[in-house]
Design an enzyme around this catalytic site. Structure first.
Site, PDB file in Angstrom:
ATOM      1  CE1 TYR A   1      -0.580   1.364 -10.183  1.00 20.85           C
ATOM      2  CE2 TYR A   1      -0.951  -0.221  -8.437  1.00 20.85           C
ATOM      3  CZ  TYR A   1      -0.555   0.060  -9.714  1.00 20.85           C
ATOM      4  OH  TYR A   1      -0.128  -0.948 -10.536  1.00 20.85           O
TER       5      TYR A   1
ATOM      6  N   GLY B   1       0.814  -1.205   0.000  1.00 23.21           N
ATOM      7  CA  GLY B   1       0.000   0.000   0.000  1.00 23.21           C
ATOM      8  C   GLY B   1       0.848   1.255   0.000  1.00 23.21           C
ATOM      9  CG  LEU B   2       2.113   3.072   2.969  1.00 18.95           C
ATOM     10  CD1 LEU B   2       3.481   2.983   3.638  1.00 18.95           C
ATOM     11  CD2 LEU B   2       1.215   4.023   3.740  1.00 18.95           C
ATOM     12  CB  CYS B   3       0.918   3.387  -3.965  1.00 14.96           C
ATOM     13  SG  CYS B   3      -0.152   1.936  -3.906  1.00 14.96           S
ATOM     14  N   GLY B   4      -1.282   6.021  -2.551  1.00 18.00           N
ATOM     15  CA  GLY B   4      -2.389   6.893  -2.924  1.00 18.00           C
ATOM     16  C   GLY B   4      -3.575   6.130  -3.473  1.00 18.00           C
TER      17      GLY B   4
END
Length: 281
Positions: free
Chosen positions: A91, A86-89
Site C-alpha cells: 500500500y 504498516g503490515l498492509c502489503g
C-alpha cells in the site's frame, strides 16, 4: 537436521503468529466494510459538487478568485496520503514509488504535505522539504480533519508558498486492488464538460462560487482520505490473509520435518538395540 524439540518450538511460534495474522485479517475485513460504505457514499457528493461548480464557473467566466488564479509555477506541493501503520502489503510502497517518479520528472521545486506517518518518516530522511504533516488520523477520518488539511494547503497556496498542489493517494478499486493516483487540486481547473441542467442561484452565482471553491478543496481531500483508508484496509486484509496461508504452509513443512526427525530417532534407537543385542550373542 534440527532436533525434534527445536522443530516443535518453531511450530508453536509459527502457530502463534498464524493466530495473530488471522485475527488481524478479520479486524481489517470488518473495518474495510465500513470504510467501503463511506467511500461509496462520498463519491456521488463529490461528483455532484464538481458538476455544480462547473455550472457556476461557466456562468461566471470572468469571476476572479485566489483558488482559480494560475500563475508562473516555481514551487509545487504534493499532498501524499499514506497510512500511520504498516503490515498492509504494498500500500505505502506503491504510492511512494509513484511519488518518487513524479518528483523525478518534476522540473520545479517540490515540497511535501505528509498525511500519515509512513510517508512522513520516509521523506524525513530524504532531500524533499516537508512543509506540513498530519498524523494520527485514525481509522475513521472525519470531515473536520480534511478541513484542517484543506485550510493549511489553501493558506500555503494563497500566500504564494505553493503555485500548484497535487493530491497523491491510493484509489480504492476492490479489496485486492488499489490504484496509486495523482490529481491536481490547486489551482482549481474549470471542467470542460458541463451538464445541461439549469440552476437558479440564490444569492448570486458569484457569492456561491466564492463559498463553494474552498468547500470543493475540502471535499476532495476528504474523499481521498476515505479512499486511502479503504485501500489501506483492503491491502491489510489481503496481506494478513497471505501471511496466514504462508504460516499454514510453514506449519505443514515443519510437521513433515518433525515426523522425519522422529522416524530418524526411532530408527537410530532400533539400530542401537539390535547392535547391542548382536554384541551380546
Amino acid at each position: 537436521m534440527a532436533s525434534a524439540r527445536d522443530i516443535r518450538r518453531r511450530i508453536r511460534g509459527v502457530r502463534n503468529m498464524q493466530q495473530i495474522t488471522k485475527a488481524m485479517k478479520m479486524v481489517a475485513a470488518s473495518k474495510l466494510r465500513k470504510a467501503q460504505e463511506k467511500v461509496i457514499a462520498a463519491r456521488p457528493y463529490a461528483r455532484q459538487l464538481q458538476e455544480v461548480l462547473a455550472r457556476l464557473a461557466q456562468d461566471q467566466a470572468d469571476v476572479t478568485h485566489p483558488l482559480l488564479m494560475e500563475r508562473p509555477v516555481q514551487r509545487v506541493g504534493y499532498i501524499i496520503i499514506t497510512s500511520d501503520r504498516g503490515l498492509c502489503g504494498g500500500y505505502n510502497t506503491n504510492l511512494i514509488r509513484m511519488t518518487n517518479s513524479s518528483i523525478a520528472e518534476e522540473t520545479h521545486d517540490v515540497r511535501l504535505v505528509a498525511v500519515g506517518r509512513k510517508g512522513r518518516d520516509f521523506y524525513r530522511r530524504g532531500k524533499i522539504e516537508t512543509i506540513a504533516e498530519f498524523v494520527g488520523l485514525g481509522d475513521n477520518p472525519s470531515y473536520g480533519q480534511a478541513k484542517e488539511i484543506a485550510q493549511e494547503v489553501i493558506g500555503l497556496y494563497e500566500s504564494g508558498e505553493l503555485d500548484e498542489v497535487y493530491l497523491l493517494y491510493n484509489e480504492f478499486v476492490s479489496a485486492i486492488s488499489q490504484r496509486p493516483t495523482r490529481i491536481k487540486l490547486l489551482p482549481i481547473e474549470k471542467p470542460k464538460q458541463v451538464s445541461n441542467t439549469e440552476y437558479i442561484f440564490e444569492p448570486s452565482a458569484e457569492e456561491i462560487l466564492t463559498t463553494l471553491l474552498p468547500k470543493y478543496v475540502e471535499t476532495q481531500i476528504f474523499r481521498t482520505l476515505l479512499e486511502g483508508k479503504a485501500s489501506e484496509m483492503g491491502a491489510k486484509m489481503t496481506a494478513m490473509g497471505a501471511a496466514t496461508d504462508n504460516a499454514k504452509e510453514a506449519i505443514e513443512r515443519l510437521t513433515l520435518q518433525l515426523n522425519r526427525a522422529r522416524q530418524a530417532a526411532i530408527t537410530t534407537e532400533i539400530s542401537e538395540i539390535v547392535g547391542g543385542a548382536s554384541a551380546l550373542e
